[in-house]
Every structure is written in C-alpha cells, then in structure tokens.
Design an enzyme around this catalytic site. Structure first.
Site, PDB file in Angstrom:
ATOM      1  N   GLU A   3      -9.167 -12.898  -2.297  1.00 21.69           N
ATOM      2  CA  GLU A   3      -8.532 -12.178  -3.397  1.00 21.69           C
ATOM      3  C   GLU A   3      -9.108 -12.507  -4.771  1.00 21.69           C
ATOM      4  O   GLU A   3      -9.108 -11.658  -5.665  1.00 21.69           O
ATOM      5  CB  GLU A   3      -7.021 -12.479  -3.406  1.00 21.69           C
ATOM      6  CG  GLU A   3      -6.272 -12.040  -2.161  1.00 21.69           C
ATOM      7  CD  GLU A   3      -6.173 -10.531  -2.039  1.00 21.69           C
ATOM      8  OE1 GLU A   3      -6.202  -9.850  -3.083  1.00 21.69           O
ATOM      9  OE2 GLU A   3      -6.074 -10.041  -0.890  1.00 21.69           O
ATOM     10  N   SER A  31       3.855  23.232  27.401  1.00 20.42           N
ATOM     11  CA  SER A  31       4.383  24.577  27.142  1.00 20.42           C
ATOM     12  C   SER A  31       5.606  24.611  26.241  1.00 20.42           C
ATOM     13  O   SER A  31       5.979  25.684  25.772  1.00 20.42           O
ATOM     14  CB  SER A  31       4.730  25.259  28.472  1.00 20.42           C
ATOM     15  OG  SER A  31       3.554  25.544  29.205  1.00 20.42           O
TER      16      SER A  31
END
Length: 652
Positions: free
Chosen positions: A11, A319
């Site tokens: 960082e 379907s």
C-alpha cells in the site's frame, strides 16, 4: 511484524519516509487520471487512508483527496508511525463485517492474529484491497493469488527469506470461520445484499443491465464493486432499522419443500456440502416483494455463510424462459393463443426434446408441449434483440451478452439467470405485465426514526395486460394437460412452465397463482448430467404452493380482455430498453439480530404496505458481500446448437 510489512509493501512503500503524503505518487496519479479523464488511481498513503476511513466519506473526488492530505499531515505530527499503523490495522475493512486485523483473524481462522502463520497473515492482508474480489468465503482462489503476490513483494523487499516464501506459498490456507448463530442463512445473506444495493441507490449509484461491450461491462463492474464495498462498510455504523417482507412461516415451508424433495440425494462434496443442490424464490404478487428465499439445502453440520444460489448462481433456464422473451412479446404483437404455428425440423437449428414434430398447431399447444422449433422461429421473427430487451428491462443481469443470438429463445445463455430474476419476471405476468424489482426490503428507518427508503412504489410496465393474461391462459394449460401436470396444485389455481437443459443439467419449474409466484431450480454447482430430477422440482413447487395456499380462497386468474392499446413495435421496445429507468432497492446495515414484528408496530410511513403478514425488522451487524457463482455452461433443451453463444465464454 510480517503482517504490518505486508501492508507497507503493498500500500505505501514510502510510509516510513513521507510526512503523510507522497508527492511523487500524487503527480503520477494526476497524469494517469488525466489520460483516463477520471479518477482511476488514488495515490493515497496509509496515513491518508486512515484519515479517510475515520474522518471522511468514501466519495471519490479531488476535494476529498485534498482534505485527506491536510488531515494526514496533522496525524503524522501528532502520532508516531507505529501508532498510525496500529490505528490503520484496527480500522480497515476485511469483508464480511470484520473491521481490524484481530476481528478478521478470529472471523476467518477463529484464533488471535498473534497465532497466525506467515501464509495466513499474507492471506488476511490480501483482503482489504477489494473485500468483494478477495472475499475468502466466496472468492478463495482470488485471495490465494493475491496472498502469493504479497509474499513475492515481501521477499523482494527483504522482509522474508526464500525458504519462508516457499513454505508460505505452498501452505494450504484452511479457513475456520468463527461460528455464529444465524436465524436463516438464505434470509440473512439475501437481506444484506438487497440492503447494500439499496444504499448504493440512495448514494447515487445507477444500476445498469445493458452494455455495449465487455469493456463497458467490466468498467461498470469495477465501479459497482467500489460502491458495493463502500456501502457495505457504511452499513456497519448506520444504526438503521430495516423492515423486510420475509415471512418466516412461508420461509420455513419453502425450505422444507426443497429439503424433503431432494433428501434422496445424499452425495456430498469434499467440503461436506450436498452435491445436489436446490434454490427457490417466492414473491407475494400483491406487492412484488420476496417473502421467502432458499439458497441451498439445509445442513446442520455446515456453519457460517454458504453460497445463496437463489440470487448468486446464474444457471441455464431452459424452456421456462420462453414465456418472458418469446411468447409474451409475440402475443403483444397482436397474436393470440389460437394463432397457428408450425412445428417442423429446422436445418442447423434445435430439435424438440421429445424428437417429435406435430406440424401445424396452435400457439397454446406449442407452449403446452414446449416445442423448441416454434420458439426458435418466433424468436427469429421478433428478433433476439427485441426478445432479450424484455429481460433486460426487468433487471436480468447477464442477458446482455446474448442479445444478438437466437439460442436465447431456448434459454441458451452464456451465463444464465437466477431464481430471484425469474420470480420477478413471472410475477410481472401474474401482475398484468407490471414489473416490480424483486427485493425483500420494505422500509428502512435511521437512528432518528427518519425514513431512508420506502419500497412500496416501484411499478414498471413491461408487458401489455392482454398479452400477460393470454400468456397466463396458456401456462395454465401446461399444468392441466402439458409438461407440468405433476406440478399442479389442488387447493389453488396455478399456471407455470417447466425448464430443462441438455442431459437435465439444470431443471426448473416457474409458476404462479393469484397470490404467489414461485420459481424452483435444482442441479449441481458444476453442471453434470442428472436423471429423475424433473419430478422432484415439480414436487417442490407443488408441495410448497399447496402449503402456502392453505386457508386461502381458491381464486382464478383474470380473463383476457379486449386489447385497447396498439401493440408495441420492435423499434419501440428496443428504444425503451436502451434508456431503461434504473431500479432501486433499499439499504441495509449490518445485523446483530432479527425480530418478527406485527404490522401495527411498523412506522406510520408504511401505511400503504399491505398488512396481511408479519414484517421482519433488522438492526445493524455483519454484511454479506456480493459474490460470483460458479460458471455455468450454455446448455439448452435441444439437440443441436449453432449460435456463437452456445459455448460459454468464461466467468466474469
């Protein structure tokens, strides 16, 4: 020391040298952001991140960046570097409601941070960069990948030796989540998800469901993740009361129906989780709200959060998608259930599941017997872009990829749909074509008793009333004499549709009464061939709907009325979809508990909410991040597929 170094090397490598801000990093970020015409890189030091987390909002603006710098300089003057690191590590977010390294260590490994191995320290250090992407509970592989990157950086910075690096990289990190009692896993994870997205809405985030390219989608996802993480953290300190539509009596009935009908499938994975899984969602048609949601089979020996398949797993619908993107749009163009269509073999196209072809037949019979050829031809006629536009308008998240391909007529999508999305779509049919985004959030009130969110008004017209009622009429025939007869319910009038993919890798039933819409899925997380599951899925629907309609008057569907509006054209539908209004949900804080309250206890601002069932009230505690479910493949209930979307293109 290694845990601290992990954050420093990843960082802020200049942490011990700067006085709160890194001018070189800021200048580099300015150049990159000017090129991208956006704030693409932040350049915040650890001290600036601490300043933001404690004193500022997560808003991404240059004004906030300047405020960060001034506060960071003040912190550096007042506190030592070690104190700043201590403050930082005790305040950053590690996902799943854990703030600070000690909470994360106990949450993920059930032990103190001082007891963590090198591999476990690097593993935990991987999370804060993006708590969603590196969430150990749902994206374990991503976390391991970043853990190894951290180990590499530690080695290059001479913080660890080569042997330590090798041992930590090869060590298998085994999670041991802290055990907590939860009222219901599926309910908790879903409510937190809905609440987080609601907070995103009131924070100015615009939800999108249609994209022009993968780059467009990826850019949106990056912004989504940023907002999701920000709002998830914000929830922890909100002090809100959240009123949900979940009815625990109905919830227990739905869970019982899933568990009972899949009980014969006892095989378990290496993690001890049932291999055969199920998911289901139930919507109250009077409000459009989710009253029950089941994301997995019950297992008392599995603790902690698990995948909630009802909204996190995208599966091929087969379907049961046809009523939403093929038949109702076709009816809306002026056709009727008696319109004649032709069922015949298609060169290079799909086959019917039963390999039989009936020639000329009514549209009703084509729906009743789930004729793939008819759906395929109609989808070509109305165009895939028009058919998929109805799904996109109803917030189906991953349909946009297939909006130009005809395989969508049979549910052959690259990624698929969820039971939550399908419940919202079928509920629109039950509600005369009016769609309401599926959510379990009714109302959110802040600590000062001010209403933050009220979800009672979110209607959006998707289908014509006549088209919706004709579709219901045809789906009624499916359960009376078609493919869904085993799902019919004796104490209620229901309509619905079956859905099965190739080799029954995914099995569905979606249906509704005047009162409730319920969608059910069963299958394996990593699709494989199944047999005999269709009857179990139909039985889940039947058993649950029978139970939930006990003591309710038997009510038939409304009849079809004369269409009074001009059918929408293809161009009109597409144009409307391109500028879809964005739905909002509501906001949820972290929950420490849930209690059932009577309608009389709900604040007066909910006067418009029906009071037929109890509400669920939540108060703030650990949130559940958004996750990505395992990749699903583009199976459809047909024997051949020729469209480009027939092959899965991977996981987002």
């Amino acid at each position: 020391v290694t845990l601290v170094n992990s954050f420093v090397v990843m960082e802020d490598r200049q942490f011990y040298k700067h006085s709160g801000y890194d001018i070189k990093a800021i200048l580099r970020a300015i150049v990159i952001n000017q090129k991208s015409n956006d704030i693409a890189q932040g350049a915040s030091t650890i001290t600036q991140q601490l300043a933001r987390n404690i004193f500022l909002s997560q808003e991404v603006t240059w004004q906030r960046k300047v405020e960060e710098i001034f506060i960071a300089v003040g912190l550096e003057k007042k506190y030592s570097k070690n104190q700043i690191l201590e403050f930082y590590l005790n305040n950053i977010y590690f996902g799943n409601g854990y703030y600070g390294v000690e909470a994360a260590a106990r949450g993920y490994f059930d032990k103190s941070v001082s007891e963590l191995t090198l591999a476990e320290q690097a593993f935990i250090a991987a999370i804060p960069n993006n708590p969603t992407r590196y969430n150990p509970l749902t994206n374990y592989d991503n976390t391991v990948q970043r853990k190894n990157l951290i180990l590499q950086q530690l080695y290059e910075a001479d913080d660890i030796g080569s042997l330590d690096r090798y041992m930590a990289e090869t060590e298998e990190v085994v999670l041991n989540p802290h055990q907590t009692e939860e009222i219901n896993n599926s309910v908790v994870t879903y409510a937190r998800h809905c609440a987080t997205e609601s907070l995103m809405s009131v924070s100015g985030f615009t939800f999108r469901y249609n994209f022009s390219s993968e780059d467009d989608y990826n850019a949106y996802e990056a912004t989504y993740d940023t907002f999701y993480n920000m709002c998830q953290q914000k929830l922890l300190s909100g002090g809100y009361s959240i009123y949900t539509s979940i009815d625990m009596n109905i919830q227990n009935q739905l869970q019982q129906a899933v568990d009972n009908n899949l009980a014969a499938y006892t095989e378990k994975s290496s993690e001890g989780v049932y291999s055969m899984q199920g998911a289901a969602t139930c919507v109250d048609n009077s409000t459009g709200n989710v009253v029950a949601i089941v994301g997995s089979r019950s297992q008392e020996d599995i603790k902690g959060y698990v995948l909630n398949r009802a909204y996190q797993s995208y599966r091929q619908p087969g379907s049961c998608i046809k009523p939403l993107n093929v038949y109702t749009p076709y009816l809306q163009l002026g056709n009727t259930p008696d319109t004649k269509v032709t069922d015949s073999q298609i060169d290079g196209g799909p086959a019917n599941a039963d390999a039989s072809y009936a020639g000329e037949m009514t549209l009703t019979d084509a729906v009743k017997w789930s004729k793939n050829t008819v759906a395929w031809n109609i989808y070509q006629q109305i165009t895939p872009k028009t058919g998929s536009s109805f799904l996109i308008k109803m917030g189906f998240h991953k349909i946009w990829v297939d909006k130009d391909y005809n395989a969508g007529a049979l549910g052959g999508f690259t990624y698929g749909v969820t039971t939550e999305e399908m419940a919202g779509g079928y509920a629109a049919l039950a509600n005369d074509g009016v769609y309401r985004k599926a959510t379990c959030i009714r109302l959110i009130v802040d600590a000062s008793n001010k209403t933050v969110v009220n979800e009672t008004n979110r209607d959006s017209k998707v289908y014509d009333k006549s088209a919706s009622r004709m579709m219901t009429q045809m789906l009624r025939e499916v359960v009376l004499s078609g493919t869904g007869t085993s799902a019919n319910v004796e104490n209620a009038v229901v309509a619905g549709k079956t859905g099965t993919t190739n080799a029954s890798k995914d099995v569905w039933f979606c249906g509704y009464s005047k009162y409730y819409t319920t969608t059910v899925w069963a299958g394996y997380d990593y699709p494989k061939e199944m047999s005999g599951v269709n009857s179990r899925v139909n039985a889940i629907f039947k058993d649950f709907m029978t139970a939930v309609h006990t003591n309710l008057p038997v009510t038939d569907f409304s009849t079809v009325t004369q269409q009074t509006t001009q059918p929408e054209t293809t161009a009109a539908v597409q144009e409307e979809t391109e500028s879809l209004p964005q739905e909002t949900t509501a906001i949820v804080p972290e929950t420490t508990g849930i209690e059932q309250v009577t309608p009389q206890q709900v604040p007066s601002t909910t006067a418009q909410v029906p009071t037929t069932t109890p509400y669920q009230r939540w108060t703030t505690a650990p949130a559940q991040p958004k996750t990505t479910a395992p990749m699903q493949y583009g199976d459809i209930d047909a024997t051949t597929r020729t469209d480009p979307d027939a092959t899965a293109r991977g996981e987002w």
